[in-house]
Enzyme design. Structure first.
Site, PDB file in Angstrom:
ATOM      1  N   TYR A 144       0.839  -1.199   0.000  1.00 25.94           N
ATOM      2  CA  TYR A 144       0.000   0.000   0.000  1.00 25.94           C
ATOM      3  C   TYR A 144       0.873   1.249   0.000  1.00 25.94           C
ATOM      4  CZ  TYR A 144      -3.330   3.547   1.479  1.00 25.94           C
ATOM      5  OH  TYR A 144      -4.088   4.680   1.542  1.00 25.94           O
ATOM      6  N   GLU A 232      -3.212   7.722  -4.136  1.00 30.89           N
ATOM      7  CA  GLU A 232      -3.233   6.423  -3.472  1.00 30.89           C
ATOM      8  C   GLU A 232      -3.019   5.318  -4.493  1.00 30.89           C
ATOM      9  OE1 GLU A 232      -6.977   4.680  -1.970  1.00 30.89           O
ATOM     10  OE2 GLU A 232      -6.012   4.564  -0.011  1.00 30.89           O
TER      11      GLU A 232
END
Ligand code: GDP
Ligand code: MN
Length: 421
Positions: A144, A232
């Site tokens: 992530y 993101e």
């Protein structure tokens, strides 16, 4: 600038109110395929991909872009995350499918024009008008990565986790110790040390450390140069040949930067946005859609937030934040009133004006004109005070409209809540 400040104030008010649902404030959100293209321009590794908007385009796209592929990833393009685990209203499970090339047309056909519901779309879902065809990489590790703006350090913050793929909320719950945060000094920019810390947090298994550091620096460069408020990449992944790739892309941009990011802002896709906010933006109104039942028309951001809080205090929930501003024209007031009345959820409207530069008679004329153009199906509570208040009250009275008048803010909120429920 004003909108930025407004957004900050609203989020403060939202946190004060406590129970408010998380609302996405006005900013630009672009599709994954557009984000991937932008990242690629910055030298960030992304899978090769091509977006199509009809089944007819699929065959040709596959032949020209992926002549040697056996399998492809077919990804629904909506402006919301959680697609992989989403479900179409048609019953089809998953907004992201990995299929053999000869099945791409069939699955694309099942996605295009259909409504995909994910954790982030709300129950109404979002329509898929494009699918993104990507080369299938063999991912051996999903991590992530995100860059956001942090209130505490008042600057960019890089968040990394060695486990990725699922939502950050789930990661935070399941692997809180694996999440690392690296604040970046916005004046100094990202240092090799900062980038190395991020890479150590990602802990790639095979990807070259120095290459990974360069990728992180490029991601940061994009974030700053494009005026992002969020970048993101979930997952940022490792392929079996040890490449770090951005396998997903969620990019948000600061509305205040629209004037200098014209190419990016031309990507706005109104089909994916709250239609109330699209209309409000056209009329240049400071409007944010919320989930409640009381439509609010107020002048001044502070008064608007106070009004929302007092509605809440009296047991109601506002349907929106709306600041008609200090010098709104009658036309804008008409537009604002139309947006409030066309909202099916709105059960009562509260007009709370403290006339200063904004004059009460302009607001009153706007309301009366709007009422002539749209059928008023819900009670309207009006509290006017300040500049030209007598003219304003007279205009409303002579219009013959049925209005509930209120003396002060508290009285107005109480009456609106009573009228709505
Ligand atoms: P999201 O669910 O909206 O966040 O959509 P993603 O773009 O993250 O896709 C969901 C999942 O599909 C990812 O977490 C990956 O596990 C998987 N995925 C996406 N692209 C590839 C790929 O090229 N190869 C493989 N094996 N899996 C992929
Ligand atoms: Mn993802």
């Amino acid at each position: 600038m004003v909108r930025g400040l407004l957004n900050k104030l609203v989020s403060r008010s939202l946190s004060v109110a406590g129970k408010w649902q998380h609302q996405q404030l006005r900013r630009l959100n672009i599709h994954e395929y557009q984000g991937a293209e932008l990242m690629s321009k910055y030298g960030i590794n992304v899978p090769k991909g091509l977006a199509v908007s009809s089944v007819d385009e699929v065959k040709n796209a596959v032949k020209t872009a992926f002549p040697d592929a056996k399998e492809l990833v077919v990804k629904s393009q909506i402006l919301a995350g959680g697609r992989g685990l989403g479900t179409f209203k048609s019953g089809l499970k998953g907004g992201v499918h990995i299929v053999k090339v000869d099945q791409v047309e069939e699955i694309a056909g099942k996605m295009l024009g259909q409504i995909l519901v994910t954790k982030q779309t709300g129950p109404q879902g979002k329509v898929v008008s494009k699918v993104y065809l990507c080369e299938k990489l063999s991912l051996i590790n999903e991590m992530y990565f995100a860059i956001t703006l942090d209130r505490k350090t008042a600057g960019p913050l890089i968040i990394a986790c060695r486990k990725g793929g699922t939502s950050i909320e789930d990661l935070a719950e399941n692997f809180p110790d694996m999440i690392i945060k690296v604040p970046i000094d916005v004046f100094q920019g990202i240092t090799d040390e900062d980038a190395a810390k991020v890479v150590d947090g990602l802990a790639p298994k095979g990807a070259d450390r120095q290459d990974s550091i360069e990728q992180v620096k490029k991601l940061y460069k994009l974030f700053c140069e494009c005026d992002c408020t969020l970048l993101e990449v979930n997952p940022i992944a490792e392929t079996s040949d040890n490449q770090l790739v951005a396998a997903d892309a969620k990019l948000n941009f600061d509305d205040n930067a629209a004037f200098r990011q014209k190419a990016i802002f031309s990507l706005r896709d109104p089909t994916q946005e709250d239609p109330r906010e699209v209309d409000a933006a056209k009329a240049d109104l400071n409007y944010i859609g919320l989930d409640g039942e009381i439509g609010c028309m107020v002048n001044g951001a502070g008064l608007a937030m106070a009004t929302m809080d007092i509605i809440k205090l009296h047991g109601g929930t506002p349907a929106n934040f709306l600041d008609v501003g200090g010098n709104a024209s009658e036309g804008q007031v008409v537009e604002a009133f139309k947006i409030l009345t066309s909202d099916e959820k709105v059960k009562a409207i509260l007009v709370n004006i403290f006339g200063g530069i904004m004059k009460c008679d302009v607001i009153a004329s706007g309301i009366v004109n709007a009422a002539k153009q749209v059928a008023l199906k819900v009670p309207v509570v009006v509290r006017l005070e300040g500049t030209n208040v007598d003219q304003g009250k007279r205009i409303l009275k002579e219009s013959g409209m049925t209005l509930i008048t209120a003396e002060d803010l508290d009285d107005a909120a109480e009456k609106a809540v009573k009228a709505a429920y």
